[in-house]
Motif scaffolding. Structure first.
Motif, PDB file in Angstrom:
ATOM      1  N   THR A   1     -47.778 -45.645  24.359  1.00 16.71           N
ATOM      2  CA  THR A   1     -48.441 -46.868  24.784  1.00 16.71           C
ATOM      3  C   THR A   1     -49.641 -47.240  23.934  1.00 16.71           C
ATOM      4  O   THR A   1     -50.190 -48.328  24.081  1.00 16.71           O
ATOM      5  CB  THR A   1     -48.948 -46.716  26.228  1.00 16.71           C
ATOM      6  OG1 THR A   1     -49.727 -45.513  26.300  1.00 16.71           O
ATOM      7  CG2 THR A   1     -47.796 -46.633  27.208  1.00 16.71           C
ATOM      8  N   LYS A   2     -50.083 -46.334  23.081  1.00 19.57           N
ATOM      9  CA  LYS A   2     -51.372 -46.537  22.424  1.00 19.57           C
ATOM     10  C   LYS A   2     -51.465 -45.730  21.140  1.00 19.57           C
ATOM     11  O   LYS A   2     -50.872 -44.661  21.048  1.00 19.57           O
ATOM     12  CB  LYS A   2     -52.470 -46.042  23.372  1.00 19.57           C
ATOM     13  CG  LYS A   2     -53.623 -46.990  23.506  1.00 19.57           C
ATOM     14  CD  LYS A   2     -54.467 -46.624  24.690  1.00 19.57           C
ATOM     15  CE  LYS A   2     -55.547 -47.663  24.877  1.00 19.57           C
ATOM     16  NZ  LYS A   2     -56.291 -47.456  26.100  1.00 19.57           N
ATOM     17  N   SER A   3     -52.252 -46.247  20.162  1.00 12.81           N
ATOM     18  CA  SER A   3     -52.531 -45.479  18.953  1.00 12.81           C
ATOM     19  C   SER A   3     -54.031 -45.424  18.733  1.00 12.81           C
ATOM     20  O   SER A   3     -54.739 -46.382  19.048  1.00 12.81           O
ATOM     21  CB  SER A   3     -51.916 -46.148  17.734  1.00 12.81           C
ATOM     22  OG  SER A   3     -50.537 -46.163  17.852  1.00 12.81           O
TER      23      SER A   3
ATOM     24  N   ALA B   1     -53.994 -35.366  29.037  1.00 16.10           N
ATOM     25  CA  ALA B   1     -54.541 -35.045  30.363  1.00 16.10           C
ATOM     26  C   ALA B   1     -54.749 -36.343  31.137  1.00 16.10           C
ATOM     27  O   ALA B   1     -54.445 -36.433  32.325  1.00 16.10           O
ATOM     28  CB  ALA B   1     -55.864 -34.296  30.229  1.00 16.10           C
ATOM     29  N   TYR B   2     -55.236 -37.363  30.446  1.00 15.80           N
ATOM     30  CA  TYR B   2     -55.434 -38.673  31.068  1.00 15.80           C
ATOM     31  C   TYR B   2     -54.106 -39.241  31.552  1.00 15.80           C
ATOM     32  O   TYR B   2     -53.982 -39.637  32.716  1.00 15.80           O
ATOM     33  CB  TYR B   2     -56.090 -39.624  30.066  1.00 15.80           C
ATOM     34  CG  TYR B   2     -55.934 -41.089  30.402  1.00 15.80           C
ATOM     35  CD1 TYR B   2     -56.758 -41.695  31.349  1.00 15.80           C
ATOM     36  CD2 TYR B   2     -54.944 -41.871  29.785  1.00 15.80           C
ATOM     37  CE1 TYR B   2     -56.603 -43.029  31.675  1.00 15.80           C
ATOM     38  CE2 TYR B   2     -54.783 -43.199  30.104  1.00 15.80           C
ATOM     39  CZ  TYR B   2     -55.609 -43.780  31.055  1.00 15.80           C
ATOM     40  OH  TYR B   2     -55.448 -45.096  31.386  1.00 15.80           O
ATOM     41  N   ARG B   3     -53.089 -39.236  30.672  1.00 14.29           N
ATOM     42  CA  ARG B   3     -51.868 -39.958  31.068  1.00 14.29           C
ATOM     43  C   ARG B   3     -50.958 -39.171  32.007  1.00 14.29           C
ATOM     44  O   ARG B   3     -50.260 -39.763  32.819  1.00 14.29           O
ATOM     45  CB  ARG B   3     -51.107 -40.476  29.850  1.00 14.29           C
ATOM     46  CG  ARG B   3     -50.499 -39.432  28.972  1.00 14.29           C
ATOM     47  CD  ARG B   3     -49.712 -40.132  27.860  1.00 14.29           C
ATOM     48  NE  ARG B   3     -49.152 -39.146  26.957  1.00 14.29           N
ATOM     49  CZ  ARG B   3     -47.945 -39.237  26.437  1.00 14.29           C
ATOM     50  NH1 ARG B   3     -47.167 -40.270  26.706  1.00 14.29           N
ATOM     51  NH2 ARG B   3     -47.490 -38.311  25.615  1.00 14.29           N
TER      52      ARG B   3
ATOM     53  N   ILE C   1     -64.596 -42.129  34.185  1.00  8.61           N
ATOM     54  CA  ILE C   1     -63.907 -41.009  33.532  1.00  8.61           C
ATOM     55  C   ILE C   1     -62.529 -41.450  33.053  1.00  8.61           C
ATOM     56  O   ILE C   1     -62.126 -41.179  31.926  1.00  8.61           O
ATOM     57  CB  ILE C   1     -63.763 -39.800  34.493  1.00  8.61           C
ATOM     58  CG1 ILE C   1     -65.130 -39.162  34.754  1.00  8.61           C
ATOM     59  CG2 ILE C   1     -62.786 -38.768  33.936  1.00  8.61           C
ATOM     60  CD1 ILE C   1     -65.097 -37.973  35.711  1.00  8.61           C
ATOM     61  N   LEU C   2     -61.814 -42.179  33.922  1.00  5.73           N
ATOM     62  CA  LEU C   2     -60.484 -42.648  33.536  1.00  5.73           C
ATOM     63  C   LEU C   2     -60.563 -43.585  32.339  1.00  5.73           C
ATOM     64  O   LEU C   2     -59.790 -43.473  31.392  1.00  5.73           O
ATOM     65  CB  LEU C   2     -59.814 -43.370  34.712  1.00  5.73           C
ATOM     66  CG  LEU C   2     -59.250 -42.451  35.786  1.00  5.73           C
ATOM     67  CD1 LEU C   2     -58.804 -43.262  36.990  1.00  5.73           C
ATOM     68  CD2 LEU C   2     -58.066 -41.660  35.232  1.00  5.73           C
ATOM     69  N   ASN C   3     -61.514 -44.494  32.388  1.00  4.77           N
ATOM     70  CA  ASN C   3     -61.641 -45.449  31.291  1.00  4.77           C
ATOM     71  C   ASN C   3     -62.025 -44.731  29.996  1.00  4.77           C
ATOM     72  O   ASN C   3     -61.442 -44.984  28.945  1.00  4.77           O
ATOM     73  CB  ASN C   3     -62.676 -46.521  31.651  1.00  4.77           C
ATOM     74  CG  ASN C   3     -62.727 -47.623  30.616  1.00  4.77           C
ATOM     75  OD1 ASN C   3     -63.345 -47.451  29.570  1.00  4.77           O
ATOM     76  ND2 ASN C   3     -62.062 -48.742  30.881  1.00  4.77           N
ATOM     77  N   ALA C   4     -62.963 -43.800  30.069  1.00  2.00           N
ATOM     78  CA  ALA C   4     -63.467 -43.153  28.856  1.00  2.00           C
ATOM     79  C   ALA C   4     -62.458 -42.180  28.249  1.00  2.00           C
ATOM     80  O   ALA C   4     -62.389 -42.037  27.032  1.00  2.00           O
ATOM     81  CB  ALA C   4     -64.775 -42.421  29.156  1.00  2.00           C
ATOM     82  N   THR C   5     -61.652 -41.532  29.092  1.00  2.00           N
ATOM     83  CA  THR C   5     -60.634 -40.640  28.528  1.00  2.00           C
ATOM     84  C   THR C   5     -59.421 -41.460  28.073  1.00  2.00           C
ATOM     85  O   THR C   5     -58.818 -41.145  27.054  1.00  2.00           O
ATOM     86  CB  THR C   5     -60.193 -39.552  29.531  1.00  2.00           C
ATOM     87  OG1 THR C   5     -59.852 -40.165  30.772  1.00  2.00           O
ATOM     88  CG2 THR C   5     -61.299 -38.543  29.762  1.00  2.00           C
ATOM     89  N   GLY C   6     -59.117 -42.529  28.798  1.00  2.00           N
ATOM     90  CA  GLY C   6     -57.983 -43.383  28.415  1.00  2.00           C
ATOM     91  C   GLY C   6     -58.209 -44.109  27.099  1.00  2.00           C
ATOM     92  O   GLY C   6     -57.265 -44.460  26.407  1.00  2.00           O
ATOM     93  N   ASP C   7     -59.476 -44.333  26.746  1.00  2.00           N
ATOM     94  CA  ASP C   7     -59.791 -44.958  25.460  1.00  2.00           C
ATOM     95  C   ASP C   7     -60.306 -43.930  24.454  1.00  2.00           C
ATOM     96  O   ASP C   7     -60.745 -44.305  23.362  1.00  2.00           O
ATOM     97  CB  ASP C   7     -60.849 -46.056  25.648  1.00  2.00           C
ATOM     98  CG  ASP C   7     -60.260 -47.304  26.293  1.00  2.00           C
ATOM     99  OD1 ASP C   7     -59.020 -47.467  26.240  1.00  2.00           O
ATOM    100  OD2 ASP C   7     -61.032 -48.112  26.841  1.00  2.00           O
ATOM    101  N   LEU C   8     -60.310 -42.663  24.829  1.00  2.00           N
ATOM    102  CA  LEU C   8     -60.844 -41.573  24.002  1.00  2.00           C
ATOM    103  C   LEU C   8     -62.277 -41.839  23.538  1.00  2.00           C
ATOM    104  O   LEU C   8     -62.642 -41.497  22.422  1.00  2.00           O
ATOM    105  CB  LEU C   8     -59.924 -41.275  22.810  1.00  2.00           C
ATOM    106  CG  LEU C   8     -58.606 -40.581  23.165  1.00  2.00           C
ATOM    107  CD1 LEU C   8     -57.767 -40.306  21.916  1.00  2.00           C
ATOM    108  CD2 LEU C   8     -58.859 -39.266  23.904  1.00  2.00           C
TER     109      LEU C   8
HETATM  110  C1  LIG Z   1     -61.821 -49.661  29.845  1.00  2.00           C
HETATM  111  O1  LIG Z   1     -62.640 -50.777  30.189  1.00  2.00           O
HETATM  112  C2  LIG Z   1     -62.548 -51.844  29.264  1.00  2.00           C
HETATM  113  C3  LIG Z   1     -63.596 -52.909  29.701  1.00  2.00           C
HETATM  114  O2  LIG Z   1     -63.488 -53.203  31.049  1.00  2.00           O
HETATM  115  C4  LIG Z   1     -61.111 -52.389  29.260  1.00  2.00           C
HETATM  116  O3  LIG Z   1     -61.000 -53.461  28.343  1.00  2.00           O
HETATM  117  C5  LIG Z   1     -60.180 -51.264  28.855  1.00  2.00           C
HETATM  118  O4  LIG Z   1     -58.843 -51.701  28.898  1.00  2.00           O
HETATM  119  C6  LIG Z   1     -60.353 -50.075  29.795  1.00  2.00           C
HETATM  120  N1  LIG Z   1     -59.525 -48.977  29.306  1.00  2.00           N
HETATM  121  C7  LIG Z   1     -58.791 -48.198  30.113  1.00  2.00           C
HETATM  122  C8  LIG Z   1     -58.008 -47.118  29.467  1.00  2.00           C
HETATM  123  O5  LIG Z   1     -58.726 -48.343  31.324  1.00  2.00           O
END
Ligand SMILES: *[C@@H]1O[C@H](CO)[C@@H](O)[C@H](O)[C@H]1NC(C)=O
Ligand SMILES: *[C@@H]1O[C@H](CO)[C@@H](O)[C@H](O)[C@H]1NC(C)=O
Length: 313
Positions: free
Chosen positions: A125-127, A150-152, A174-181
């Motif tokens: 889903t992501k690179s 671990a996130y996914r 935490i989810l956002n920061a690990t999902g975006d590394l």
């Molecule tokens: C993290 O938050 C940003 C800003 O709200 C959003 O654009 C991004 O898709 C989010 N990433 C994840 C993995 O949830």
């Protein structure tokens, strides 16, 4: 895996995530080939569906033990190690802790590179573009690969679902920061430990109680009977209960238990048991109907006044 377990005396954080090595056998009879068999501690395989039905506190424990394992692997004496197969079936549960069973599919080598574009970390889903270091290695690629997996595979399923409302903003960070590394494993571990601290200290509650948790519970809504407990038996069901037989929930204080009992239509009374969860929170047992009381010097039964009117009290 044997090498890693033997090479290292596990620091306390990792001890819970690596299985215990009970023994190993070298079989070189006959064949020139050397066979090595490891005897590892057994656990039950991870069942995602089942986990989703367990209390949030137990699911958080699994994620925390995974984060501790990844922290250990990132700084292991053999270098930063990537787990190549991250399917839940690769893990087992031992006493509610997550352990990895099979590290044949682990890589200690960081990918070699000539330039940054050799270092793209690809997922379906992501690179993520990474940097090529002067030493010709993709910097931190193993740690990042583990963390995104671990996130996914774990965090997205296990963390948010029925989490205490006051912790939800931290968990979604935490989810956002690990999902975006955006976080490395160090920041991730720090964030998990912060959540654990807030949860243990009761600061995750929506309201803060004016009475300390240990003080005698005095509420106009409840009658407390010291020196008695209710007979544990089939009570009313609630979700997600620690017991199949009744409604057994982890609480911070009698006040919180009273708030829970107030929110349950059929709750009649509760006791705070001597049992504690891994975070040290006591378990409270909620009852929907009048059950017999038995003397117990250490116990207190709390009975809803509205429930007791017209009954034996
Ligand atoms: C993290 O938050 C940003 C800003 O709200 C959003 O654009 C991004 O898709 C989010 N990433 C994840 C993995 O949830
Ligand atoms: C992460 O923590 C480890 C162990 O405490 C330390 O050796 C390492 O330098 C830290 N890394 C970063 C990027 O802060």
């Amino acid at each position: 895996l044997i090498l890693l377990i033997r090479e290292t005396r596990h620091p306390p954080t990792a001890a819970s995530a690596l299985p215990q090595l009970h023994g190993q056998c070298y079989d070189n009879s006959g064949d020139a080939e050397l066979r090595v068999t490891a005897m590892l501690e057994l656990g039950s395989p991870l069942e995602m569906i089942q986990l989703l039905q367990t209390p949030w506190e137990e699911r958080f424990k699994i994620c925390l033990s995974l984060v501790k394992l990844l922290f250990y692997l990132a700084h292991s004496p053999l270098g930063s190690i990537a787990l190549l197969d991250f399917q839940p079936r690769q893990f087992v549960m031992v006493d509610g802790n997550l352990k990895v069973t099979d590290m044949d599919d682990a890589s200690t080598e960081e990918l070699s590179c000539k330039e940054d574009k050799d270092c793209t970390l690809d997922f379906p889903t992501k690179s993520f573009p990474l940097k090529c270091s002067v030493a010709g290695k993709c910097e931190g690629i193993n740690e990042k690969k583990n963390l995104f997996n671990a996130y996914r595979y774990f965090f997205t399923y296990l963390l948010p679902h029925s989490a205490p409302p006051a912790l939800r903003p931290l968990l979604s960070d935490i989810l956002n920061a690990t999902g975006d590394l955006r976080y490395g494993i160090n920041e991730t571990l720090r964030a998990f430990e912060k959540v654990l601290h807030l949860y243990k200290s009761g600061q995750s509650l929506e309201c803060t109680w004016s009475v300390s948790p240990d003080s005698l519970f005095l509420s106009p809504d409840y009658v407390s009977l010291k020196g008695f407990r209710t007979v544990e038996g089939e009570g009313h069901k609630c979700w997600p209960s620690y017991s199949h037989l009744g409604c057994l929930l982890s609480i911070h204080s009698a006040e919180e238990a009273a708030a829970i009992c107030n929110s349950q239509l059929h709750c009649h009374s509760f006791i705070v048991t001597q049992h504690r969860t891994w975070t040290g929170r006591p378990l409270a047992s909620f009852q929907s109907s009048w059950t017999d009381l038995v003397p117990d010097t250490n116990a207190v039964v709390y009975i809803k006044r509205s429930a007791s009117s017209g009954e034996r009290l």
